[in-house]
Design an enzyme around this catalytic site. Structure first.
Site, PDB file in Angstrom:
ATOM      1  N   SER A  94       0.827  -1.204   0.000  1.00  0.00           N
ATOM      2  CA  SER A  94       0.000   0.000   0.000  1.00  0.00           C
ATOM      3  C   SER A  94       0.871   1.268   0.000  1.00  0.00           C
ATOM      4  CB  SER A  94      -0.963  -0.046   1.186  1.00  0.00           C
ATOM      5  OG  SER A  94      -1.992   0.892   1.037  1.00  0.00           O
ATOM      6  N   ASP A 113      -9.651  -5.299  -4.561  1.00  0.00           N
ATOM      7  CA  ASP A 113      -9.101  -4.319  -3.624  1.00  0.00           C
ATOM      8  C   ASP A 113     -10.047  -3.123  -3.556  1.00  0.00           C
ATOM      9  OD1 ASP A 113      -7.592  -2.269  -2.353  1.00  0.00           O
ATOM     10  OD2 ASP A 113      -5.719  -3.192  -3.018  1.00  0.00           O
ATOM     11  N   HIS A 167      -7.506  -5.782  -0.232  1.00  0.00           N
ATOM     12  CA  HIS A 167      -6.334  -4.930  -0.046  1.00  0.00           C
ATOM     13  C   HIS A 167      -5.356  -5.528   0.957  1.00  0.00           C
ATOM     14  CE1 HIS A 167      -4.076  -1.221  -0.226  1.00  0.00           C
ATOM     15  NE2 HIS A 167      -4.125  -1.087   1.078  1.00  0.00           N
TER      16      HIS A 167
END
Length: 273
Positions: A95, A224, A253
């Site tokens: 991320s 995601d 995610h």
């Protein structure tokens, strides 16, 4: 605890275990190095040296007033890697940490990095603009800022549901995973978390992706809900000179936690390739 002090006086906490080729893990917002437990233990058992830091303002690092931008994040990583004299290292970012990893590899860490992995990463750029019309509207990030700044404890509790895809039919909800996310988030400083939203949403990593001349693996879940695959992983791999993409139907995610067995297997194959 293992910490180094960077030039503005901020203390950066890190874990450094094992021997062998180093793997440096970069965590996502608003978490800490603890988010990599399943990967660190796996690769420790496979003969690697594993390192994970807590970004400034996160986890056990100083709740610094400033420096919550990608240039400073990368400089902090450089300070840790230089202090530990890491060479021929593999950098794995999830991320926000994916942006941090590629920014470091393209900049201050260029001579020290062998490979990079971008997992559910915010690259190349998240926010919607005239030049990025299919990006995420600024109003979404403003809502994250508002919830984090003034209702952080409950907002973080709620955030775990889409983060791990626990709002999908048939999802097996792990309360432990949710609690651990909340624990990590609440360890950090609210100012760092709020200011870090701009760093992960508005930083343009296009030139970083284009410039790196090393192998880069892009892993992204097709379901995601936090960093949508079509605007991130699908685009990022096209900008890389030596990029490889693996996308996973139905993965969320937070797949390094919920799908650790699959992710670790694919990481190991890339590391050995």
């Amino acid at each position: 605890m293992s910490k180094i002090t960077v030039k503005d006086g901020t203390e950066i906490y890190y874990k450094d275990w094992g021997t062998g080729q180093p793997i440096f893990f970069h965590h996502g917002w608003p978490l800490s190095g603890d988010d990599w437990d399943a990967q660190m233990m796996f690769f420790l058992q496979h003969g690697y040296r594993v390192i994970a830091h807590d970004r400034r303002g996160h986890g056990r690092s100083t709740q610094a007033s400033g420096g919550h931008d990608m240039d400073t994040y990368a400089a902090d990583v450089a300070a840790v890697t230089e202090a530990l004299d890491l060479k021929d290292a593999i950098h794995v970012g999830h991320s926000t940490g994916g942006g941090e990893a590629i920014h470091y590899a393209a900049g201050p860490g260029k001579a020290r990095v062998a490979k990079v992995v971008l997992i559910s990463a915010v690259t190349p750029i998240m926010v919607q603009s005239e030049t990025n019309p299919d990006g995420v509207p600024m109003s979404v990030f403003d809502e994250i800022r508002e919830g984090t700044a003034f209702n952080r404890a409950q907002y973080f509790e709620d955030f775990t549901i889409p983060f791990y895809g626990y709002n999908r039919e048939g999802a097996k909800i792990s309360q432990g995973i949710r609690d651990n996310w909340w624990r990590q988030g609440m360890m950090g400083g609210v100012k760092a978390h709020v200011e870090g939203i701009k760093a992960f949403s508005e930083t343009d990593f296009t030139e970083d992706l284009k410039s790196v001349d090393i192998p880069v693996l892009v892993l992204h879940g097709e379901d995601d809900q936090i960093v949508p695959f079509p605007i991130s992983g699908a685009k990022a791999v096209k900008l890389l000179k030596h990029g490889k993409l693996i996308s996973y139907p139905g993965f969320p995610h937070g797949m390094p936690a919920t799908e650790a067995a699959t992710i670790n297997k694919d990481l190991l194959a890339f590391f050995k390739s």
